[in-house]
Write a protein that holds these residues in place. Structure first.
Motif, PDB file in Angstrom:
ATOM      1  N   PHE A   1       1.005  11.745   6.970  1.00 17.71           N
ATOM      2  CA  PHE A   1       0.659  13.167   7.085  1.00 17.71           C
ATOM      3  C   PHE A   1       1.141  13.630   8.449  1.00 17.71           C
ATOM      4  O   PHE A   1       0.720  13.092   9.476  1.00 17.71           O
TER       5      PHE A   1
ATOM      6  N   PRO B   1      -3.424   1.126   7.194  1.00 12.69           N
ATOM      7  CA  PRO B   1      -3.538   1.343   5.744  1.00 12.69           C
ATOM      8  C   PRO B   1      -4.183   0.131   5.040  1.00 12.69           C
ATOM      9  O   PRO B   1      -3.879  -1.020   5.375  1.00 12.69           O
TER      10      PRO B   1
ATOM     11  N   PRO C   1      -5.035   8.177  11.672  1.00 14.36           N
ATOM     12  CA  PRO C   1      -5.139   7.142  10.627  1.00 14.36           C
ATOM     13  C   PRO C   1      -5.427   5.759  11.193  1.00 14.36           C
ATOM     14  O   PRO C   1      -5.078   5.460  12.337  1.00 14.36           O
TER      15      PRO C   1
ATOM     16  N   PRO D   1      -4.683   3.757   0.852  1.00 16.58           N
ATOM     17  CA  PRO D   1      -4.046   3.963   2.160  1.00 16.58           C
ATOM     18  C   PRO D   1      -4.996   4.473   3.239  1.00 16.58           C
ATOM     19  O   PRO D   1      -4.851   4.128   4.405  1.00 16.58           O
ATOM     20  N   ARG D   2      -5.937   5.312   2.849  1.00 11.16           N
ATOM     21  CA  ARG D   2      -6.949   5.792   3.806  1.00 11.16           C
ATOM     22  C   ARG D   2      -8.283   5.824   3.076  1.00 11.16           C
ATOM     23  O   ARG D   2      -8.364   6.399   1.981  1.00 11.16           O
TER      24      ARG D   2
ATOM     25  N   PHE E   1      -6.556  11.750   8.301  1.00 12.43           N
ATOM     26  CA  PHE E   1      -5.178  12.243   8.160  1.00 12.43           C
ATOM     27  C   PHE E   1      -4.526  12.384   9.537  1.00 12.43           C
ATOM     28  O   PHE E   1      -3.338  12.148   9.697  1.00 12.43           O
ATOM     29  N   VAL E   2      -5.321  12.775  10.501  1.00 10.94           N
ATOM     30  CA  VAL E   2      -4.795  13.056  11.846  1.00 10.94           C
ATOM     31  C   VAL E   2      -4.795  11.791  12.699  1.00 10.94           C
ATOM     32  O   VAL E   2      -3.890  11.560  13.502  1.00 10.94           O
TER      33      VAL E   2
ATOM     34  N   ILE F   1       0.860  -1.184   0.000  1.00  9.65           N
ATOM     35  CA  ILE F   1       0.000   0.000   0.000  1.00  9.65           C
ATOM     36  C   ILE F   1       0.898   1.236   0.000  1.00  9.65           C
ATOM     37  O   ILE F   1       1.705   1.414   0.904  1.00  9.65           O
TER      38      ILE F   1
ATOM     39  N   LEU G   1     -11.606  13.590   6.653  1.00 14.96           N
ATOM     40  CA  LEU G   1     -10.326  14.299   6.785  1.00 14.96           C
ATOM     41  C   LEU G   1      -9.639  13.971   8.112  1.00 14.96           C
ATOM     42  O   LEU G   1      -8.407  14.046   8.211  1.00 14.96           O
TER      43      LEU G   1
END
Lengths: 138, 71
Positions: A15, B62, B59, B22-23, B56-57, A10, B53
């Motif tokens: 981030f 994956p 996760p 991945p997300r 992102f913070v 993956i 969103l």
């Protein structure tokens, strides 16, 4: 045909920033384009549409025969949430939007998508220099 | 070319499970054409957007799909 773009690994990019300071790019596979741009070919289309992020949501159109977009025709935010994203910027929940977003239409040409179109999208995203990317389908 | 963090909002769970992005975030019970909920419901659309969103913070693993149900 199964999609196996990530079968073995993956491609995860961490981030480490803050949403409030991040610039977001929207990339959509939902067949969205802006009024005045050519619509996507419903039989299959590998071209991209660069949609200004300040576009009026009422001027967005959808050319896609493989999902029911009758509600999204009246409120494009259902698949392409430009108004909501701009509100989040105004509320300082995200930092900014890239100047353009990217629209793509329907296609079953998975090999060509993987080998060519995905790279074209990546180059466009790279040109726009976001910190984060929001992907949507239909 | 740089690499960019992505999050996918999906209402096509079967296809997303195969693609293993991945997300990914699935707003239940919505289906194709309604990735951000209901037309004209800006508050719901924004909740779905912020919940996506948030990956992102915060996760997840994956390749898995985060899910949340909305009334």
């Amino acid at each position: 045909m199964p999609i196996e773009m990530s079968r073995y690994c993956i491609p995860y990019t961490p981030f480490r920033g803050r949403l409030e300071e991040s610039t977001l790019c929207l990339v959509s596979n939902a067949g969205v384009y802006a009024e005045g741009q050519p619509p996507f070919d419903l039989e299959g289309d590998l071209s991209l549409r660069k949609i200004p992020s300040d576009v009026h949501s009422g001027s967005l159109r959808i050319a896609h025969d493989h999902y029911n977009h009758s509600d999204a025709d009246q409120d494009a935010n259902l698949v392409f949430p430009v108004d909501r994203l701009r509100e989040l910027v105004a509320e300082k929940k995200i930092g900014a939007l890239t100047t353009e977003f990217i629209g793509k239409g329907f296609s079953t040409a998975m090999r060509e998508i993987k080998e060519r179109v995905a790279w074209e999208i990546a180059k466009e995203v790279d040109r726009l220099r976001p910190d984060i990317v929001l992907l949507t389908g239909g | 070319m740089l690499a960019y963090p992505t999050v996918l909002v999906t209402v096509n769970v079967e296809q997303t499970e195969q693609a293993r992005p991945p997300r990914a975030f699935h707003p239940e019970p919505f289906t194709l054409g309604h990735a951000f909920g209901r037309k004209g419901d800006a508050a719901l659309q924004k909740r779905i957007l912020m919940d996506a969103l948030d990956l992102f913070v915060h996760p997840q693993e994956p390749g898995t799909i985060a899910r949340k149900r909305y009334e």
